[in-house]
Scaffold this active site. Sequence first.
Site, PDB file in Angstrom:
ATOM      1  N   TYR A  90      34.549  28.795  45.455  1.00 31.59           N
ATOM      2  CA  TYR A  90      33.539  29.648  44.819  1.00 31.59           C
ATOM      3  C   TYR A  90      32.114  29.337  45.278  1.00 31.59           C
ATOM      4  O   TYR A  90      31.159  29.642  44.567  1.00 31.59           O
ATOM      5  CB  TYR A  90      33.667  29.563  43.300  1.00 31.59           C
ATOM      6  CG  TYR A  90      34.801  30.407  42.744  1.00 31.59           C
ATOM      7  CD1 TYR A  90      34.917  31.766  43.075  1.00 31.59           C
ATOM      8  CD2 TYR A  90      35.758  29.859  41.886  1.00 31.59           C
ATOM      9  CE1 TYR A  90      35.953  32.542  42.577  1.00 31.59           C
ATOM     10  CE2 TYR A  90      36.796  30.643  41.370  1.00 31.59           C
ATOM     11  CZ  TYR A  90      36.880  31.985  41.727  1.00 31.59           C
ATOM     12  OH  TYR A  90      37.899  32.763  41.219  1.00 31.59           O
ATOM     13  N   LYS A 118      45.304  32.783  38.215  1.00 31.97           N
ATOM     14  CA  LYS A 118      44.392  31.794  37.647  1.00 31.97           C
ATOM     15  C   LYS A 118      45.019  31.099  36.426  1.00 31.97           C
ATOM     16  O   LYS A 118      46.059  31.544  35.917  1.00 31.97           O
ATOM     17  CB  LYS A 118      43.087  32.495  37.261  1.00 31.97           C
ATOM     18  CG  LYS A 118      42.295  33.035  38.472  1.00 31.97           C
ATOM     19  CD  LYS A 118      41.070  33.805  37.999  1.00 31.97           C
ATOM     20  CE  LYS A 118      40.182  34.228  39.149  1.00 31.97           C
ATOM     21  NZ  LYS A 118      38.997  34.978  38.659  1.00 31.97           N
ATOM     22  N   HIS A 152      42.891  36.173  41.241  1.00 29.71           N
ATOM     23  CA  HIS A 152      41.892  36.251  42.309  1.00 29.71           C
ATOM     24  C   HIS A 152      42.537  36.900  43.524  1.00 29.71           C
ATOM     25  O   HIS A 152      43.702  36.658  43.804  1.00 29.71           O
ATOM     26  CB  HIS A 152      41.413  34.846  42.698  1.00 29.71           C
ATOM     27  CG  HIS A 152      40.658  34.837  43.995  1.00 29.71           C
ATOM     28  ND1 HIS A 152      39.313  35.112  44.064  1.00 29.71           N
ATOM     29  CD2 HIS A 152      41.081  34.668  45.279  1.00 29.71           C
ATOM     30  CE1 HIS A 152      38.932  35.084  45.343  1.00 29.71           C
ATOM     31  NE2 HIS A 152      39.985  34.816  46.095  1.00 29.71           N
ATOM     32  N   GLU A 177      39.674  31.928  53.080  1.00 26.39           N
ATOM     33  CA  GLU A 177      40.439  31.424  51.931  1.00 26.39           C
ATOM     34  C   GLU A 177      41.845  30.978  52.332  1.00 26.39           C
ATOM     35  O   GLU A 177      42.332  29.957  51.838  1.00 26.39           O
ATOM     36  CB  GLU A 177      40.473  32.496  50.828  1.00 26.39           C
ATOM     37  CG  GLU A 177      39.091  32.699  50.215  1.00 26.39           C
ATOM     38  CD  GLU A 177      38.985  33.826  49.204  1.00 26.39           C
ATOM     39  OE1 GLU A 177      37.920  33.950  48.573  1.00 26.39           O
ATOM     40  OE2 GLU A 177      39.944  34.601  49.037  1.00 26.39           O
ATOM     41  N   ASN A 203      39.922  36.771  33.838  1.00 30.75           N
ATOM     42  CA  ASN A 203      40.502  37.959  34.473  1.00 30.75           C
ATOM     43  C   ASN A 203      41.781  37.685  35.266  1.00 30.75           C
ATOM     44  O   ASN A 203      42.183  38.476  36.104  1.00 30.75           O
ATOM     45  CB  ASN A 203      39.437  38.706  35.286  1.00 30.75           C
ATOM     46  CG  ASN A 203      38.849  37.857  36.381  1.00 30.75           C
ATOM     47  OD1 ASN A 203      39.284  36.721  36.592  1.00 30.75           O
ATOM     48  ND2 ASN A 203      37.880  38.393  37.095  1.00 30.75           N
TER      49      ASN A 203
HETATM   50  P1  IDP Z   1      36.267  38.949  42.100  1.00 32.11           P
HETATM   51  O1  IDP Z   1      37.132  37.844  41.528  1.00 32.11           O
HETATM   52  O2  IDP Z   1      36.712  40.297  41.602  1.00 32.11           O
HETATM   53  O3  IDP Z   1      36.162  38.890  43.589  1.00 32.11           O
HETATM   54  P2  IDP Z   1      33.554  37.907  41.990  1.00 32.11           P
HETATM   55  O4  IDP Z   1      32.324  38.721  41.766  1.00 32.11           O
HETATM   56  O5  IDP Z   1      33.789  37.354  43.347  1.00 32.11           O
HETATM   57  O6  IDP Z   1      34.803  38.778  41.485  1.00 32.11           O
HETATM   58  O7  IDP Z   1      33.504  36.712  40.929  1.00 32.11           O
HETATM   59  C1  IDP Z   1      34.418  35.649  41.033  1.00 32.11           C
HETATM   60  C2  IDP Z   1      34.928  35.331  39.666  1.00 32.11           C
HETATM   61  O8  IDP Z   1      33.860  34.831  38.866  1.00 32.11           O
HETATM   62  C3  IDP Z   1      35.476  36.499  38.858  1.00 32.11           C
HETATM   63  O9  IDP Z   1      36.804  36.831  39.169  1.00 32.11           O
HETATM   64  C4  IDP Z   1      35.351  35.978  37.447  1.00 32.11           C
HETATM   65  O10 IDP Z   1      36.399  35.048  37.159  1.00 32.11           O
HETATM   66  C5  IDP Z   1      34.044  35.205  37.522  1.00 32.11           C
HETATM   67  N1  IDP Z   1      32.889  36.017  37.098  1.00 32.11           N
HETATM   68  C6  IDP Z   1      32.213  36.937  37.816  1.00 32.11           C
HETATM   69  N2  IDP Z   1      31.216  37.492  37.118  1.00 32.11           N
HETATM   70  C7  IDP Z   1      31.264  36.895  35.904  1.00 32.11           C
HETATM   71  C8  IDP Z   1      30.480  37.032  34.713  1.00 32.11           C
HETATM   72  O11 IDP Z   1      29.539  37.822  34.625  1.00 32.11           O
HETATM   73  N3  IDP Z   1      30.831  36.235  33.662  1.00 32.11           N
HETATM   74  C9  IDP Z   1      31.871  35.353  33.720  1.00 32.11           C
HETATM   75  N4  IDP Z   1      32.610  35.191  34.807  1.00 32.11           N
HETATM   76  C10 IDP Z   1      32.324  35.948  35.891  1.00 32.11           C
HETATM   77 MG    MG Z   2      35.253  37.533  44.868  1.00 31.70          MG
END
Ligand code: IDP
Ligand code: MG
Length: 150
Positions: free
Chosen positions: A49, A9, A115, A126, A112
Amino acid sequence: MERTFLMIKPDGVQRRLIGKILQRIEQSGFKIVAMKFLKVSQEMAEKHYEMHKGKPFYEGLIKYITSGPVLAMIVEGENAIERIRRLVGSTDPQKAEPGTIRGDFAQHIGRNIIHASDGKETAEKEINLWFKKEEIVEYGMQDDRWIYES
Ligand code: IDP
Ligand code: MG
């Protein structure tokens, strides 16, 4: 052999972590079969997303992912989907184990750095969203027989 979609990212790129992340992916024997460096369009971000639309973090997430270039790739290997998810670690870096990419390089769920597809269906979706068939490179690795038994 399984394929999964992975993306460093914008924060991972800005923090110059590309090399370190790629090393972790390569060193256990995964094979990169497609890769592109690009700035994600609004439309692409929304498609990628789509399942998070309406959630409280959605707008911020779209802003984040379109804020700078990303490195998108397809990685191949045995049980690649599950193993890459484990290598990446929990969504929230606060909960990610040490030794995982998020656990070692990130602090906050909203930054984080990486992805990875979360299942077979998502991986297929994807891969098709991010890459055309002709952008996927079919090739063998000279050390395949040292990585896999057969
Ligand atoms: P993942 O990336 O581990 O699959 P997902 O639940 O699919 O996690 O969420 C997609 C992305 O959305 C996360 O990687 C993160 O960047 C963002 N995200 C998810 N939950 C939160 C939150 O509570 N606050 C801010 N960003 C979030
Ligand atoms: Mg995800």
